[in-house]
Each structure stands twice: as structure tokens, then as C-alpha cells.
Design an enzyme around this catalytic site. Structure first.
Site, PDB file in Angstrom:
ATOM      1  N   LYS A 392       0.843  -1.195   0.000  1.00  0.00           N
ATOM      2  CA  LYS A 392       0.000   0.000   0.000  1.00  0.00           C
ATOM      3  C   LYS A 392       0.882   1.250   0.000  1.00  0.00           C
ATOM      4  O   LYS A 392       2.083   1.159   0.273  1.00  0.00           O
ATOM      5  CB  LYS A 392      -0.897  -0.020   1.242  1.00  0.00           C
ATOM      6  CG  LYS A 392      -0.122  -0.111   2.546  1.00  0.00           C
ATOM      7  CD  LYS A 392      -1.028  -0.477   3.706  1.00  0.00           C
ATOM      8  CE  LYS A 392      -0.257  -0.464   5.011  1.00  0.00           C
ATOM      9  NZ  LYS A 392      -1.072  -0.939   6.139  1.00  0.00           N
ATOM     10  N   TYR A 619      14.261  31.481   3.757  1.00  0.00           N
ATOM     11  CA  TYR A 619      13.133  32.287   4.243  1.00  0.00           C
ATOM     12  C   TYR A 619      13.354  32.738   5.682  1.00  0.00           C
ATOM     13  O   TYR A 619      13.872  31.996   6.507  1.00  0.00           O
ATOM     14  CB  TYR A 619      11.854  31.463   4.188  1.00  0.00           C
ATOM     15  CG  TYR A 619      11.310  31.270   2.794  1.00  0.00           C
ATOM     16  CD1 TYR A 619      10.885  32.359   2.036  1.00  0.00           C
ATOM     17  CD2 TYR A 619      11.214  29.994   2.250  1.00  0.00           C
ATOM     18  CE1 TYR A 619      10.375  32.167   0.758  1.00  0.00           C
ATOM     19  CE2 TYR A 619      10.705  29.790   0.982  1.00  0.00           C
ATOM     20  CZ  TYR A 619      10.285  30.886   0.234  1.00  0.00           C
ATOM     21  OH  TYR A 619       9.791  30.692  -1.018  1.00  0.00           O
TER      22      TYR A 619
HETATM   23  C1  LIG Z   1      -0.309  -1.651   6.920  1.00  0.00           C
HETATM   24  C2  LIG Z   1      -0.817  -2.889   7.463  1.00  0.00           C
HETATM   25  C3  LIG Z   1       0.041  -3.991   7.620  1.00  0.00           C
HETATM   26  C4  LIG Z   1       1.522  -3.899   7.425  1.00  0.00           C
HETATM   27  O1  LIG Z   1       2.090  -3.400   8.583  1.00  0.00           O
HETATM   28  P1  LIG Z   1       3.687  -3.283   8.867  1.00  0.00           P
HETATM   29  O2  LIG Z   1       3.759  -2.961  10.276  1.00  0.00           O
HETATM   30  O3  LIG Z   1       4.192  -2.223   7.972  1.00  0.00           O
HETATM   31  O4  LIG Z   1       4.247  -4.611   8.549  1.00  0.00           O
HETATM   32  C5  LIG Z   1      -0.528  -5.179   8.009  1.00  0.00           C
HETATM   33  N1  LIG Z   1      -1.848  -5.285   8.268  1.00  0.00           N
HETATM   34  C6  LIG Z   1      -2.689  -4.242   8.170  1.00  0.00           C
HETATM   35  C7  LIG Z   1      -4.129  -4.432   8.447  1.00  0.00           C
HETATM   36  C8  LIG Z   1      -2.201  -3.008   7.758  1.00  0.00           C
HETATM   37  O5  LIG Z   1      -3.030  -1.973   7.670  1.00  0.00           O
END
Ligand SMILES: *Cc1c(COP(=O)(O)O)cnc(C)c1O
Length: 727
Positions: A392, A619
């Protein structure tokens, strides 16, 4: 040694088409050309089996999914390309020789599929058909262990070889029986010989895999050497007897040939050095030598036209053989030269593209580090737990497509994303495995789920009903809330979960929970996590009692995989650690496992200038030089995701292996650094924001700490303006 022997094999093939010892002694020619020479083609088939099919045939079960044919498909396309090129090359000669005159559709199919369009080209269709056949057998035997599978394929292909043998050098055995000879008449109406992709190629392809995996050491090597020699002498005897009995319809196959090849191949598969050029050259000797026979004859004719009597060169087959071999090697070397020129041009183009991609600010993604982390995580988890990487947020800023493609290559077959569009992007870029959307998808986007075969998380019961009302079958994983209180049906609501299972339009592929404190190893944290885990399993057993079996279960994210790996179940949804980065310092200090950072962030120096003492930069007059100072302007700013919190000396970058402090306020598109202590800084130089330079290193964790956040946030906020290159 396999690479070296390819040249020997190629030269033996040339012999078969010239018969170099014909004038010296028929028996020598028989022993050398028509018996020894017959090891050449099986050798090439075995090499193909070993390199192309080996991984696919010896891979165990579930981690090898729909992409298992990728390498094989690529090789088949390559074979087809070479075959078509060669067929076109020899087309004029074939027409001149009258090979194709009066050929009907049937003849053309026979030529293309079995005989080859020119006398030596039968090898290519044989190899293609053989590979397809072996793959088909492998799929049939898929369910059993690798050992049994290989044995099964070997048994079937040996049987085919025996049928082929009786239509080849042992033909005298069956030609008397009208019934069996009738069978072979049918075979020969389809393929002129039995040395083709059905009867000959499969056994050598599979033997290549088997013999290639034999590890020989010390005495075993000597044993194999003796056995190879023994088998070879018996094959010579076999060949002589069969020829003297006039049994041979053709002499490509002998009973002892597979045995000879097995021992020879196992012996040759030693040494560490590769000679890739020889692979190329041997292939082209094979393809071009008939053309060189024509060329040599033509040159001799030309010479005699000008009064030089060079006729002996073609009349003495041994001389002709030497000349044709020499010409073929030269022609193949020319092909290599042409290929290298092409390669060089491609490399130059790639270099230019790289220059363009790294002109401002960019991310480098190390696929090698990614692979290392995949292996580390797989080792950490139970054997039957598969990775379901979280890609993601553009794979935490790394570039979702290239990361997912690499993971797919590593036999990862399930992914999770946050939104439907993230899933669509993966599908459009060739990702074929399961894609689970962890977040909420609104009704307006339900069509993506069915159109692109995406699986949706059930975020609560009402949502399940809404999904069920959509006209179309939707695959889902039920989110079970055990304490995170974000998404999911409460794990205590067993009836609610049951109802989802009974919904007509939903296919429940799995159920999962998310642990909210799996990185917290304090007593309190551990207690909370154990409680979440217990709640999840309580729900699972309640469902089991009601006769519901859930296909896939998963609980763990990255720190779950590290701290609670025994609950691996079917999938681990790993994110941050897959990218080789710890969320925060405490996690890094507690974790006993090491990971390799996948991402580096770099930008260019655009301007270098001198400030007099008292002059300000950036700035708001936040920075004023106390003494004369040399500063550099970098082509990256907070709009690219560089946290503004690093302003005013909190952060630094690396230039020429030295630290340069960030001065003033970070701008939207640019950043100023102090380079007074660094020699020879010029416009165009590279500044490393995350990564290594010389012996210095800045990690994503350093930046997250300076910006008072976690690495997950820092990485996922790297923007679209950054180009992403894979290294
Ligand atoms: C983002 C997410 C993960 C991955 O988590 P990490 O700590 O980056 O490994 C796993 N499960 C769910 C439901 C998530 O939202």
C-alpha cells in the site's frame, strides 16, 4: 565445464553433416561420427533441461504459483525466434534444393513441427515440443513429492524414448512385424524420424535436471568417470552391431545413449566459472555450419575458376571438416560481435535514460535488499506461512509496481493494499496473485472488485450486507476486531461473522485480525497482544463448532512476524520490515534480526555560493552566517516528502562522503546545506539524503527521529515528483 563442452558438441554436430573420416575408414567414421557424435544433441537438450526447467521441476508446492512458467515461456519464445530466423536464413537454399516443391499443408506442418525446415533445424521444434511435453507431465504429477514427480516424468519419457529407439537404430527389430511396422508407418507419415520432440527430447530434458543436481565429490567422481567410459564402450559396441546387422533406419538414438549422457553430464557439471560467450558461439556454430559448407564449396569453385586448384579441400572430407569448423567459428564470432554492438547501444541508451531519471531528486530501490528481506522473513516464519506483503501507499514510497513485480518473481502470490485503485494499478501491471484491500472501498468503487478480481476486507456487518447487495460475486476476507477497534466485526459477534459466511454473493477466502501492539514487548504490551490473539482463536473455534471452515487465517504484520512468529498461520502481512527499515529506535534496538534497507533518497546540487559573515540565507532570516560560509542548494524540498522538521541544523545530508548540515528552513522544492568543510562541491554533484556515501550513512530511522515520527510515515510520504529507479 558445461559451457566449454558446448563447443565440443557443436563441432561433433558439424562432423555428422560431413563424415570427416569417410575416406580413411568407414569404421572410424562410424565410431566417431555416427556413434560418438550422437552425444551432441542430447547434450544440448540436457543443458536446456538443467538451466530452463530445473527450478520449475524441483520446486516444492505452494510458494510456486501462476508465474511458474515465466522463465520457460521466455525460453520458448527465444527458441521460436531463433528457429524462425534460421528457417528464413535457409529458405532460399531449401527452395534452390527443391526441398519444398510440391509440399502440401500437411508437409509444411510436419516440417515446422518435427522435421525442421532445413536438415539440421529439427532440433528447435524438438526442443520446443519436448519442453511443452515435460511441463505437461509435471503438471499432471504436481500433487506428489519432487522425487516421485521426477521419477514419474523420467518413466514416461523413457518409455517414449524406447518407442523412438525402435523406430531409429533398432528399427530392424520391428520392421519384420507387419503390425508394429504399421504403427511406425503412421508415425513416419507425421514425422520423418522418431528423433523428435515427442520420442527423443523429453528423456534428455529430464535427465539434464536429474544429472545436473547430482553432486560429485572425490571417489564418486572416479566412479562416475568409470561408469561413463563403460557405458560409452558398450554404446560403441551396440552401434557397431546394429550397423553391421543393418538394423538402423536412422542412428540418432541408442539404448545406451541416456546412460552415457547421465554420467557425462554429472561429470561436466563442475566448476564455478561461466563462459556465456561460448553458449552463444556454440548455438551459432550449430545454426550456421550448413551455410558454411556451401560457402566453402563456393570459394573452392571460385578459386579454380581463377586457375588455383583447391579441389582437394572439398574432395578430402577431413580437410572440408576442418575448414567448415573454422568458418563456422568465425561466423559465430561475427554474430557475437553484432550482438555485442547491439548490447552496447542498448547500454548507452539505458545510461542516457538513467541520467534523465536522476537529473533532480530520486529514489533508488535495491531489489537485492528486498530479496534478502524476503528470505529473512520467510526464515523467521513457519514453513507453511506465506508472505502477503503490504504494498500500500506505493509500497511505502518505494514504487508499488516494481516492488510487486520483483516479489512475484520471488514466488510471492498474495499482496495487500489500502485502496481499490492501488489494486487496479497492480493488476494493470501484470500482478496475478491474490490482492486484498485492507481498507474501506465505497459502493461507487465496487465494480473494481469484480472487474479486477480484488478481495475486499469486511469492515463491519452492515458493510458486508452492502457488498452482498452488489450484483456480482465478491471475494472477501473478514476483518475480525480483537482490540484495535479500527476496522472489522467484533470478534465476540460470532453470529455476525456467521451471517457473512451465509451471504450469497460473498466468497469468504479468509479471516484476519490486526494486532495493535505487536511491537510493544513490555509486559503490558505482551498481555494486550496475547489477549488479542486469544480472542481471534476463540472466534475461529466458535466458527469451527458451527461447521464453518475458513480457508485462510492471518494475524501478523511486520512486528508480529518478528515477535509472534508461531502464529504465522497462512499469511503474514509484512510491510515496514520487508523494506528493511524499523519503525522506530526502540523497535530497532529490541529486534534481534537484521534487515537491509531497500530505499535510498538522493538529489543534485544545483548551485554553490559563498556567504559573507552576517549574510542570511533562506526564508525568514532564520539562518545568518556567523563566519564566511560556503553553501549548496539542493534540488529537493518538503513537497518531495523531505520533512520540514529537519530545517535549521536538525538534519544533514551526505556529499562526497561527508556530512553537510541543513541550514535555514527547508523550502517547498529546495533545501540549503552548509558545505564549508567539503572540498570541490559543484553543481551536478549528488547529495545523499537517505543511504550511504563513502563511509557515512543516514538511515530512514535517523530522519524519522529528527522529524519526531516513525519511518512508515517518512517513507510513505515521498512524493510523485521523485523518480524511482531500480538498482
Ligand atoms: C499496513 C498494514 C500492515 C503492514 O504493517 P507493517 O507494520 O508495515 O508490517 C498489516 N496489516 C494491516 C491491516 C495493515 O493496515
Amino acid at each position: 565445464m558445461l559451457d566449454l563442452f558446448r563447443i565440443v558438441a557443436a563441432v561433433l554436430v558439424v562432423a555428422i553433416h560431413i563424415a570427416p573420416f569417410e575416406l580413411i575408414s568407414g569404421n572410424v567414421d562410424l565410431a566417431f561420427t555416427y556413434i560418438l557424435g550422437r552425444i551432441a544433441v542430447p547434450f544440448f537438450l540436457m543443458v536446456t533441461g538443467y538451466f530452463v526447467l530445473g527450478e520449475y521441476l524441483t520446486e516444492e508446492g505452494s510458494r510456486f504459483g501462476s508465474n511458474r512458467f515465466e522463465k520457460i515461456k521466455r525460453h520458448l519464445m527465444k527458441l521460436l525466434k531463433i528457429y524462425m530466423f534460421s528457417a528464413a536464413l535457409y529458405l532460399p537454399v531449401g527452395i534452390y534444393a527443391g526441398n519444398y516443391s510440391g509440399a502440401g499443408i500437411g508437409d509444411i506442418i510436419r516440417m515446422l513441427l518435427f522435421d525442421g525446415t532445413f536438415y539440421h533445424l529439427w532440433y528447435f521444434p524438438a526442443c520446443i515440443v519436448g519442453i511443452i511435453l515435460v511441463c505437461g507431465l509435471n503438471e499432471v504429477f504436481r500433487k506428489v513429492t519432487v522425487q516421485k514427480k521426477l521419477a514419474g516424468i523420467l518413466a514416461v519419457s523413457s518409455f517414449l524414448y524406447l518407442i523412438g529407439l525402435l523406430g531409429d537404430s533398432w528399427y530392424g527389430m520391428v520392421s519384420g512385424s507387419s503390425f508394429i511396422a504399421g504403427f511406425y508407418d503412421v508415425v513416419f507419415s507425421v514425422s520423418s524420424y522418431t528423433r523428435n520432440g515427442i520420442f527423443m527430447a523429453p528423456v534428455f530434458l529430464i535427465l539434464g535436471v536429474i544429472a545436473g543436481n547430482v553432486r560429485l565429490a572425490g571417489r564418486k567422481k572416479i566412479q562416475y568417470g568409470i561408469l561413463a567410459a563403460l557405458a560409452f564402450f558398450i554404446m560403441e559396441a551396440e552401434g557397431f552391431v546394429l550397423h553391421k546387422l543393418a538394423f538402423c533406419r536412422h542412428d540418432s538414438m541408442y539404448l545406451l545413449l541416456p546412460a552415457v549422457m547421465y554420467f557425462l553430464f554429472a561429470l561436466l557439471r563442475t566448476g564455478k566459472k561461466e563462459y556465456r560467450e561460448l553458449r552463444f558461439i556454440s548455438t551459432w556454430i550449430y545454426i550456421l555450419h550448413p551455410a558454411m559448407i556451401i560457402v566453402v564449396r563456393f570459394i573452392v569453385k571460385l578459386l579454380s575458376r581463377f586457375g588455383t586448384d583447391a579441389g582437394f579441400m572439398v574432395e578430402n572430407p577431413l580437410a572440408l571438416y576442418g575448414l567448415v569448423c573454422a568458418f563456422s567459428v568465425l561466423a559465430a564470432a561475427d554474430m557475437l560481435f553484432i550482438r555485442d554492438m547491439k548490447k552496447k547501444r542498448q547500454e548507452e541508451k539505458a545510461q542516457e535514460a538513467l541520467k534523465a531519471a536522476t537529473s533532480r531528486a530520486w529514489i533508488e530501490v535495491s531489489l537485492e535488499a528486498l530479496e534478502k528481506n524476503v528470505n529473512t522473513l520467510r526464515e523467521l516464519l513457519p514453513d507453511d506461512t506465506d508472505l502477503m506483503p503490504a504494498v500500500k501507499a506505493n509500497a511505502y514510497g518505494h514504487g508499488a509496481v516494481s516492488v510487486a513485480q520483483k516479489l512475484q518473481e520471488l514466488h510471492v502470490n498474495a499482496f495487500c493494499v489500502a485502496t481499490a485503485l492501488e489494486g487496479v494499478e497492480l493488476r494493470k501491471n501484470g500482478i496475478t496473485g491474490e490482492i486484498l484491500i485492507l481498507g474501506y472501498t465505497s459502493a461507487a468503487d465496487f465494480h473494481f472488485l469484480t472487474e479486477f478480481s480484488l478481495s475486499q476486507t469486511i469492515v463491519d456487518k452492515e458493510y458486508a450486507e452492502e457488498l452482498n447487495d452488489y450484483n456480482g460475486i465478491i471475494h472477501v476476507h473478514i476483518g475480525a476486531d480483537t482490540g484495535m477497534h479500527r476496522l472489522g466485526i467484533s470478534s465476540e459477534n460470532v453470529d455476525g461473522v456467521c451471517e457473512v459466511f451465509s451471504m450469497k454473493n460473498l466468497v469468504v477466502d479468509g479471516m484476519f485480525t490486526h494486532l495493535s501492539a505487536s511491537d510493544d514487548m513490555s509486559e503490558e504490551g505482551k498481555r494486550y497482544t496475547e489477549e488479542q490473539i486469544a480472542k481471534f482463536y476463540r472466534l475461529v473455534s466458535c466458527l469451527k463448532e458451527r461447521g464453518i471452515n475458513i480457508p485462510k487465517l492471518h494475524l501478523l504484520a511486520s512486528y508480529g512476524a518478528v515477535n509472534y512468529s508461531r502464529y504465522g498461520e497462512d499469511y503474514a502481512r509484512v510491510g515496514i520490515l520487508l523494506y528493511g527499515v524499523h519503525s522506530n529506535r526502540a523497535c530497532a534496538d529490541e529486534c534481534g534480526v537484521s534487515f537491509s534497507p531497500v530505499l535510498s533518497l538522493k538529489a543534485r546540487v544545483s548551485v554553490v555560493r559563498e556567504l559573507k559573515a552576517g549574510e542570511c540565507a533562506g526564508y525568514g532570516m532564520d539562518y545568518c552566517a556567523r563566519t564566511d560560509t560556503k553553501i549548496a542548494v539542493l534540488t529537493i524540498g518538503y513537497a518531495d516528502g523531505l520533512p520540514r522538521e529537519l530545517s535549521e541544523g536538525k538534519g544533514s545530508v551526505l556529499i562526497h562522503g561527508a556530512r553537510a548540515e541543513i541550514i535555514g528552513r527547508i523550502c517547498m522544492d529546495q533545501t540549503l546545506v552548509d558545505v564549508s568543510g567539503i572540498k570541490d562541491v559543484r553543481a551536478g554533484d549528488v547529495a545523499v539524503i537517505i543511504g550511504t556515501s563513502g563511509t557515512e550513512q543516514i538511515s530512514a530511522l535517523d530522519i524519522a527521529e529528527e522529524a519526531d515520527t516513525i519511518t512508515n510515515e517518512v517513507l510513505s510520504r515521498f512524493g510523485n515528483r521523485l523518480t524511482r529507479i531500480v538498482v
